[in-house]
Scaffold this active site. Structure first.
Site, PDB file in Angstrom:
ATOM      1  N   GLY A 262      -4.853   1.669   6.968  1.00  0.00           N
ATOM      2  CA  GLY A 262      -3.867   0.961   6.759  1.00  0.00           C
ATOM      3  C   GLY A 262      -3.876   0.247   5.506  1.00  0.00           C
ATOM      4  O   GLY A 262      -5.056   0.463   4.598  1.00  0.00           O
TER       5      GLY A 262
ATOM      6  N   GLY B 189       8.462  -6.645   6.763  1.00  0.00           N
ATOM      7  CA  GLY B 189       8.909  -6.134   5.179  1.00  0.00           C
ATOM      8  C   GLY B 189       7.810  -5.069   4.350  1.00  0.00           C
ATOM      9  O   GLY B 189       8.349  -4.753   3.847  1.00  0.00           O
TER      10      GLY B 189
ATOM     11  N   PHE C 226       3.712 -12.962   6.201  1.00  0.00           N
ATOM     12  CA  PHE C 226       1.690 -13.062   5.766  1.00  0.00           C
ATOM     13  C   PHE C 226       0.885 -13.635   6.730  1.00  0.00           C
ATOM     14  O   PHE C 226      -0.072 -14.151   5.538  1.00  0.00           O
ATOM     15  CB  PHE C 226       2.344 -13.052   4.232  1.00  0.00           C
ATOM     16  CG  PHE C 226       3.370 -13.725   3.680  1.00  0.00           C
ATOM     17  CD1 PHE C 226       3.452 -12.215   2.926  1.00  0.00           C
ATOM     18  CD2 PHE C 226       4.601 -14.538   2.766  1.00  0.00           C
ATOM     19  CE1 PHE C 226       4.757 -11.211   2.413  1.00  0.00           C
ATOM     20  CE2 PHE C 226       5.585 -13.491   2.090  1.00  0.00           C
ATOM     21  CZ  PHE C 226       5.478 -12.410   1.269  1.00  0.00           C
TER      22      PHE C 226
ATOM     23  N   ASN D 103       4.118   7.192   2.532  1.00  0.00           N
ATOM     24  CA  ASN D 103       4.864   7.164   1.485  1.00  0.00           C
ATOM     25  C   ASN D 103       4.488   7.273  -0.419  1.00  0.00           C
ATOM     26  O   ASN D 103       4.712   5.120   0.039  1.00  0.00           O
ATOM     27  CB  ASN D 103       6.477   6.256   2.195  1.00  0.00           C
ATOM     28  CG  ASN D 103       7.800   6.200   1.433  1.00  0.00           C
ATOM     29  OD1 ASN D 103       7.460   6.268   0.202  1.00  0.00           O
ATOM     30  ND2 ASN D 103       9.136   6.068   1.964  1.00  0.00           N
ATOM     31  N   PRO D 104       4.694   7.118  -0.942  1.00  0.00           N
ATOM     32  CA  PRO D 104       4.237   7.134  -2.175  1.00  0.00           C
ATOM     33  C   PRO D 104       5.108   5.419  -2.546  1.00  0.00           C
ATOM     34  O   PRO D 104       4.791   4.683  -3.347  1.00  0.00           O
ATOM     35  CB  PRO D 104       4.204   7.480  -3.514  1.00  0.00           C
ATOM     36  CG  PRO D 104       4.970   8.795  -2.262  1.00  0.00           C
ATOM     37  CD  PRO D 104       4.980   8.623  -0.868  1.00  0.00           C
ATOM     38  N   LYS D 105       6.212   5.480  -2.563  1.00  0.00           N
ATOM     39  CA  LYS D 105       7.283   4.935  -2.991  1.00  0.00           C
ATOM     40  C   LYS D 105       6.646   3.538  -2.634  1.00  0.00           C
ATOM     41  O   LYS D 105       6.680   2.327  -3.625  1.00  0.00           O
ATOM     42  CB  LYS D 105       8.624   4.654  -2.762  1.00  0.00           C
ATOM     43  CG  LYS D 105       9.739   4.278  -3.554  1.00  0.00           C
ATOM     44  CD  LYS D 105      10.995   4.367  -3.589  1.00  0.00           C
ATOM     45  CE  LYS D 105      12.041   3.803  -3.784  1.00  0.00           C
ATOM     46  NZ  LYS D 105      13.778   4.168  -4.500  1.00  0.00           N
TER      47      LYS D 105
ATOM     48  N   GLU E 205      -3.013  -5.071   3.417  1.00  0.00           N
ATOM     49  CA  GLU E 205      -3.903  -6.148   2.954  1.00  0.00           C
ATOM     50  C   GLU E 205      -5.047  -6.221   2.099  1.00  0.00           C
ATOM     51  O   GLU E 205      -5.341  -6.453   1.028  1.00  0.00           O
ATOM     52  CB  GLU E 205      -4.466  -7.151   4.217  1.00  0.00           C
ATOM     53  CG  GLU E 205      -3.497  -6.997   5.221  1.00  0.00           C
ATOM     54  CD  GLU E 205      -3.552  -7.853   6.380  1.00  0.00           C
ATOM     55  OE1 GLU E 205      -3.748  -7.921   7.373  1.00  0.00           O
ATOM     56  OE2 GLU E 205      -3.850  -8.891   5.504  1.00  0.00           O
TER      57      GLU E 205
END
Ligand code: MOS
Length: 717
Positions: A679, A474, A247, A608-610, A682
């Protein structure tokens, strides 16, 4: 390169390609490598906020079982820490980074002052507890007093964090307004608290150094450590295949990386330094405690005539870190008169650093809460006020947006949420003993792109390897980049192995600022296209395997470097979103539950929608933590975070998780990159905290101008 056409793999909800390695425990994180002869370090932290080490008694520790060395300023090698013009390409922009064991000075409570190296972690920890330190304390500066604020230095301002910015005449715009608000908001100091603690294993082989490190930018670790030790970058290799959340806390190196390299040098053994949870609160950075004043002015029709936003944020004394807190004031809405002022409040603390949506979430919190207050003052719907002031271009730069579907975000999210059912007056919606509140906010996060390189190797067995020095902390980079390669090569996802997290791989930019997919993805797509062209130039027909074999080849490789095109300079690029929240407040008990959240996002093309949805629900929960839980409790008597643990520093858990609804509105941004993506990281934490704060006002009729908002703020009527 043309945008990939309708494809088999991009856009599919592919499960994480690194998922099996993670759930079976075979994925190796920094602290889990075990080089031959590994020794273990325990870092000793200062217990005063400012002063000098008068005496250091290491004799007992040195005689304890398994202890190999005790290192402090008394015996550590003098390191060059090269000058500022050779500063590595990450924040901070000015000041002097903390130097490890180079003198007897203590600059903040928790500063590393010594390290014990032993054959086992237990022996190192036991000996570290037996080191006696006597200090000469000097009067510390441990209070956050915005009155002491100073503008950022010239270097910081040049780096895009100016002390003042804006357009038009803020004061005049305020004077001509029919309606104004003048409000002050406070945000707590927050810590990243990734599950994986920061850790480094350092191993010297002659004058070559290998670092296994938790990092969002392995090639920058090379640059920084080369700079600290005054050695050639070519002598350093950094390995970081898996990162257990970061993060922003692993964008740069922190003192423990240098400590690991010093300890390995002095013992002649590979050495592991793993920070404890407590040490993570002062040995890496944090989101700074920030106070903001927002003044808004509007004409009778709701058009903004002025946005004035000031911020004061805490900073360390030894180096400077400033945030882009006031950028949303300049870019989110159309307004002729904008004036911002940023101040840094020096304190005896470790240095803050970027944390998820750095600066932007902080500034948006205040701006979007103030917009809600303005909507109330004008007696208009909060969504209508935002639509009225929609920024058709980026008014900070005067450039058109490369793509913008924010209006569709408002519309989609409002519809899915059922915003039309909201009764405007606060305290007018109830279910049983609970007050019900609906709130919303805008999300905006700049979409950037940096140069990147990639290499692709096709093998005669029909598989391929894609290589670039990116990270995946991640968000699913392993998976989304694999999908891009699969599409370009016409291979199934299972046939592709994506290698990242090694500084010797082709150049990749920082895994931060939501730039990885568009930057690295574009390079991978180009490298794949290049290898495909090479393949097509070969004689013969049939599959990859047949073509390669027919030409007597066992492999075919190509590399590419992809950079943002010239056209990106003629546009401003950003991800957008709209967040709607329902809260339930029981004033008798002071309990506050977020019942549901709806977010609609414009993030360009979704690869990738998942995993995109996973990013969004993760960001929403980060925002929920910000709004209701996360705060470092600072005791100025000690200059110390008192709740430096996960029992007392609260973060949301599964039981706090409401129904989360995520939609991506149709969007494509082919200016920013040929993939059409923007992107997606965030943006998901942006706007969540103010949407919750606004919902709390709508439920209770009482404005809470600080986050986190906690039960003690809500109890009683
Ligand atoms: Mo993010 S704060 O750019 O890791």
């Amino acid at each position: 390169m043309n945008a990939p056409a309708l494809s088999a793999v991009i856009g599919q909800p592919v499960s994480r390609v690194d998922g099996p390695a993670k759930v079976t425990g075979t994925a190796r994180y920094a602290a889990e490598f075990v080089p031959d002869g590994l020794a273990y370090a325990s870092v000793v932290s200062a217990t005063i906020p400012r002063g000098r080490i008068r005496a250091l008694d290491t004799s007992a520790a040195e005689g304890m079982p398994g202890v190999l060395a005790v290192v402090s300023h008394r015996n550590a090698p003098k390191l060059p820490y090269l000058e500022r013009d050779q500063r590595p390409p990450v924040d901070p922009k000015s000041g002097d980074q903390l130097r490890m064991f180079q003198d007897d000075k203590v600059l903040f409570n928790g500063q590393p002052v010594a390290v014990v190296i032993a054959d086992s972690q237990q022996e190192a920890d036991a000996a570290a507890r037996c080191i006696g330190i006597a200090y000469d304390e000097t009067e510390p500066t441990t209070t956050f007093d915005p009155g002491r604020g100073r503008p950022p230095s010239e270097e910081t301002a040049k780096g895009g964090r100016p002390g003042a910015a804006g357009r038009g005449d803020g004061a005049a715009g305020l004077a001509e307004a029919a309606t104004t608000v003048d409000v002050t908001y406070v945000q707590a100091r927050e810590h990243h608290n990734a599950i994986e603690p920061h850790a480094t294993i350092a191993q010297w082989d002659g004058d070559s150094l290998t670092l296994y490190d938790k990092s969002q930018w392995v090639q920058n670790v090379v640059v920084e450590i080369a700079h600290v030790f005054g050695i050639e970058a070519g002598k350093i290799r950094v390995i970081s295949p898996f990162v257990g959340g970061a993060f922003g806390s692993a964008l740069r190196t922190w003192p423990h990386v240098t400590i690991a390299a010093i300890a390995a040098k002095m013992t002649g053994r590979p050495v592991r330094v793993e920070l404890s949870r407590r040490q993570l609160y002062h040995s890496v950075g944090f989101r700074p405690h920030t106070l903001q004043r927002v003044r808004l002015g509007a004409a009778p029709d709701g058009r903004l005539t002025a946005i004035l936003q000031d911020a004061a944020a805490q900073v360390a004394t030894y180096e400077e870190y400033a945030e882009t807190t006031l950028q949303p004031a300049e870019t989110t809405y159309s307004c002729p008169n904008v004036a911002t002022a940023y101040r840094l409040v020096e304190m005896d603390t470790n240095s803050p650093c970027p944390m998820r949506g750095p600066g932007i979430v902080t500034g948006l919190y205040a701006l979007e809460a103030a917009m809600d207050e303005l909507a109330v003052a004008l007696n208009v719907d909060p969504v209508a006020l935002r639509l009225k002031n929609h920024a058709d271009i980026n008014e900070k730069t005067g450039l058109p947006w490369s793509s913008k579907a924010l209006k569709a975000c408002y519309e989609t999210a409002a519809e899915r949420f059922g915003w039309a059912d909201r009764i405007a007056a606060p305290r007018s919606m109830r279910i049983g003993t609970d007050l019900v509140g609906y709130g919303m906010a805008t999300a905006i996060y700049h979409a950037d792109r940096a140069p990147a390189e990639a290499e692709v190797i096709l093998f005669a067995n029909g598989t391929a390897v894609v290589r670039t020095a990116a990270s995946d902390m991640g968000p699913g980079t392993y998976t989304s980049i694999t999908q891009i390669a699969a599409d370009e090569l016409g291979l199934p996802v299972e046939a592709i192995r994506f290698e990242l997290g090694d500084s010797t791989l082709p150049m990749a930019p920082v895994h931060g600022g939501s730039i990885t997919l568009v930057s690295v993805g574009s390079a991978v797509a180009e490298a794949c296209a290049a290898v495909r062209q090479k393949l097509e130039a070969l004689t013969g027909e049939g599959s990859i395997a047949e073509r390669l074999r027919a030409n007597g080849l066992d492999r075919l490789a190509a590399s590419a470097k992809a950079s943002p095109g010239e056209e990106t300079k003629r546009y401003a690029s950003s991800a957008f979103g709209a967040v709607f929240v329902e809260v339930r407040v029981d004033e008798g008990l002071g309990t506050l539950r977020v019942k549901r959240m709806t977010g609609a996002y414009d993030v360009g093309r979704v690869i990738n929608p998942k995993i995109a949805r996973s990013q969004c629900i993760g960001g929403m929960m980060g925002g929920l933590g910000m709004a209701l839980m996360e705060a470092a409790e600072w005791d100025p008597r000690f200059g110390k975070v008192m709740n430096a643990n996960l029992a007392e520093y609260l973060v949301p858990v599964c039981a706090d998780t409401p129904a989360l609804d995520v939609t991506f509105v149709p969007s494509e941004d082919t200016v920013l990159n040929p993939l059409g993506a923007k992107g997606l990281a965030e943006i998901a934490i942006c706007g969540v905290a103010p949407a919750i704060a606004n919902a709390v006002f709508h439920a209770t009729g009482r404005r809470q101008r600080h986050i986190p908002i906690r039960p003690e703020d809500l109890i009683g009527t």
